[in-house]
Design a protein around this motif. Structure first.
Motif, short mmCIF file in Angstrom:
data_model
loop_
_atom_site.label_atom_id
_atom_site.label_comp_id
_atom_site.label_asym_id
_atom_site.label_seq_id
_atom_site.Cartn_x
_atom_site.Cartn_y
_atom_site.Cartn_z
N ASP A 1 51.25 51.73 31.86
CA ASP A 1 51.48 50.08 31.69
C ASP A 1 50.07 49.78 31.06
O ASP A 1 49.02 50.21 30.93
CB ASP A 1 51.39 49.18 33.09
N TYR A 2 50.32 48.46 30.54
CA TYR A 2 49.41 47.90 29.67
C TYR A 2 49.01 46.46 30.34
O TYR A 2 49.84 45.62 30.42
CB TYR A 2 49.89 47.50 28.08
N HIS A 3 47.63 46.18 30.33
CA HIS A 3 47.43 45.07 31.23
C HIS A 3 46.19 44.37 30.39
O HIS A 3 44.90 44.94 30.29
CB HIS A 3 46.96 45.25 32.76
N GLU A 4 46.42 43.09 29.88
CA GLU A 4 45.23 42.37 29.46
C GLU A 4 44.41 41.97 30.35
O GLU A 4 44.68 41.46 31.69
CB GLU A 4 45.59 41.28 28.45
N VAL A 5 42.94 42.19 30.19
CA VAL A 5 41.99 41.58 31.31
C VAL A 5 41.27 40.42 30.78
O VAL A 5 41.11 40.38 29.60
CB VAL A 5 41.04 42.78 31.55
N ARG A 6 40.86 39.76 31.58
CA ARG A 6 39.94 38.26 31.49
C ARG A 6 38.49 38.60 31.98
O ARG A 6 38.35 39.33 32.97
CB ARG A 6 40.66 37.21 31.97
N ALA A 7 37.77 37.74 31.51
CA ALA A 7 36.41 37.84 32.35
C ALA A 7 36.54 37.25 33.63
O ALA A 7 37.35 36.12 33.71
CB ALA A 7 35.52 36.61 31.57
N GLY A 8 36.06 37.58 34.50
CA GLY A 8 36.39 37.60 36.15
C GLY A 8 37.46 38.06 36.88
O GLY A 8 37.29 38.26 38.06
N ASP A 9 38.09 38.84 36.06
CA ASP A 9 39.18 39.93 36.57
C ASP A 9 38.11 41.22 37.31
O ASP A 9 37.14 41.57 37.09
CB ASP A 9 39.95 40.43 35.64
N LEU A 10 39.00 41.40 38.34
CA LEU A 10 38.42 42.55 39.22
C LEU A 10 39.49 43.17 39.61
O LEU A 10 40.76 42.80 39.97
CB LEU A 10 37.92 41.88 40.69
N LEU A 11 39.52 44.52 39.18
CA LEU A 11 40.68 45.53 39.49
C LEU A 11 40.16 46.52 40.58
O LEU A 11 39.15 46.98 40.74
CB LEU A 11 41.02 46.40 38.32
N LEU A 12 41.18 46.65 41.53
CA LEU A 12 40.85 47.57 42.60
C LEU A 12 41.84 49.00 42.65
O LEU A 12 43.10 48.70 42.57
CB LEU A 12 41.23 46.89 43.97
N LEU A 13 41.32 50.09 42.73
CA LEU A 13 42.03 51.23 42.88
C LEU A 13 41.75 51.84 44.26
O LEU A 13 40.63 51.65 44.71
CB LEU A 13 41.52 52.26 41.89
N CYS A 14 42.73 52.20 45.09
CA CYS A 14 42.54 52.64 46.05
C CYS A 14 43.50 53.60 46.71
O CYS A 14 44.57 53.86 46.27
CB CYS A 14 42.45 51.53 47.32
N SER A 15 43.12 54.39 47.77
CA SER A 15 44.05 55.57 48.27
C SER A 15 44.68 54.82 49.44
O SER A 15 44.27 53.72 49.92
CB SER A 15 43.39 56.63 48.69
N ASP A 16 45.62 55.49 50.13
CA ASP A 16 46.50 54.94 51.09
C ASP A 16 45.93 54.79 52.28
O ASP A 16 46.49 54.28 53.52
CB ASP A 16 47.71 55.45 51.31
N GLY A 17 44.53 55.38 52.53
CA GLY A 17 43.60 55.17 53.54
C GLY A 17 43.53 53.64 53.92
O GLY A 17 42.97 53.15 54.91
N LEU A 18 43.29 52.75 52.62
CA LEU A 18 42.94 51.51 52.56
C LEU A 18 44.38 50.65 52.88
O LEU A 18 44.86 50.05 53.77
CB LEU A 18 42.29 51.06 51.51
N HIS A 19 45.12 50.80 51.82
CA HIS A 19 46.47 49.73 51.45
C HIS A 19 47.68 50.13 52.59
O HIS A 19 48.19 49.28 52.96
CB HIS A 19 46.76 49.84 50.01
N GLY A 20 47.48 51.45 53.21
CA GLY A 20 48.41 51.82 54.12
C GLY A 20 47.94 51.13 55.59
O GLY A 20 49.04 51.11 56.53
N TRP A 21 46.82 50.63 55.98
CA TRP A 21 46.46 50.15 57.02
C TRP A 21 45.73 48.68 56.90
O TRP A 21 45.98 48.10 58.33
CB TRP A 21 45.42 51.10 57.82
N VAL A 22 45.04 48.29 56.13
CA VAL A 22 44.56 46.74 56.12
C VAL A 22 45.52 45.92 55.22
O VAL A 22 45.94 46.14 54.14
CB VAL A 22 43.54 46.99 55.35
N PRO A 23 45.99 44.59 55.96
CA PRO A 23 46.81 43.66 55.35
C PRO A 23 46.13 43.13 53.82
O PRO A 23 44.91 43.11 53.75
CB PRO A 23 46.77 42.58 56.40
#
Length: 286
Positions: free
Chosen positions: A201-223
């Protein structure tokens, strides 16, 4: 944490952290931050004794090596400096190079599985989710295999940018009756099969954007709401990464946890945050 000053208009700053978690004895997650390539990625390995670490490390190493080779070839031919290149050219060429790199990672692990006597569909494997920054376009190209995730935090809102490639997600979308399959049952991964179909996918980014990459040890447990609240509260990338790992422990995550944050800003704004770099994590495979 590493700093990439790519031009005077927009720059990327990234920080990653990973830990085994409170239950697992080994950490099969890995991440990479490559300044020169504008590359950040996470990989969650699987496959039995020691194979998970081999899979995730191997996938990221092969990915980065292929992109570096493509970058060197482009620099030699003058492709990246072509004044007649259009935005569509740059986007297309970047996607082709990423596709080649993901295929290289898959081929490496697949051949290793075959050498160990595993049939198709068996053996070690890894998720692979990441992005490459295209400074000339003010955008990123994302790539995704498995169930690690990419999110964008913008103006106080956290949005998931990838779709889990799992039987659970497919069942949710199909609305099929009956019991849902396990959440961690992957439809594909890097390594077990001779071919893989990544999502790009292609995503334009802006000043102030924060991109988060994570494994399911985070997103599978934390709301998601708690992840967003922490990103809203913590401006320093190192502190934010540490805070996300803390959230996974607070929610009793039973898996390895990897988080990687990439911030985009005008170059002077990133220069002002150099103090943040001294307490950073190391670049490269971790």
């Amino acid at each position: 944490m590493r700093q990439v000053l790519v031009n005077t208009r927009l720059a990327m700053q990234a920080c990653g952290m990973s830990e085994a978690g409170e239950v697992r004895t080994r950490n099969e997650d890995r991440f990479v931050v490559d300044d020169a390539l504008g590359l950040v990625a996470v990989a969650d390995g699987m496959g039995g004794h020691m194979a998970g670490e081999v899979a995730s490390s191997g996938a990221l190493a092969a990915l980065a090596a292929s992109l570096a080779e493509g970058h060197e070839r482009s620099a030699t031919t003058g492709e990246e400096g072509d004044p007649d290149a259009t935005d569509l050219d740059l986007r297309w060429n970047g996607t082709v190079r990423l596709r080649r790199a993901v295929d290289c990672a898959n081929a490496l692990l697949y051949e290793e599985n075959r050498a160990r006597g595993h049939a198709d569909g068996d053996g070690m494997g890894s998720t692979l989710t990441g992005l490459q920054f295209l400074p000339a376009l003010g955008a990123v190209l994302s790539f995704h295999v498995g169930d690690s995730r990419l999110y964008r935090y913008r103006d106080g809102t956290l949005v998931q940018l990838t779709r889990d490639q799992t039987a659970y997600q497919l069942a949710l979308e199909s609305g099929a009756p009956g019991e849902l399959p396990p959440r961690n049952l992957l439809l594909q991964a890097i390594g077990p099969a001779p071919a893989v179909a990544p999502d790009f996918d292609y995503h334009e980014v802006r000043a102030g954007d924060l991109l988060l990459l994570c494994s399911d040890g985070l997103h599978g447990w934390v709301p998601h709401a708690e992840i967003a609240a922490l990103l809203r509260r913590e401006d320093a990338l190192h502190a934010a990464c540490a805070g996300l790992l803390g959230l996974s422990r607070r929610h009793a995550s039973r898996d390895n946890v990897t988080v990687l944050l990439a911030r985009f800003a005008v170059a002077p704004a990133i220069e002002e945050k150099k103090a943040d770099l001294s307490a950073s994590s190391a670049s490269g495979l971790a």
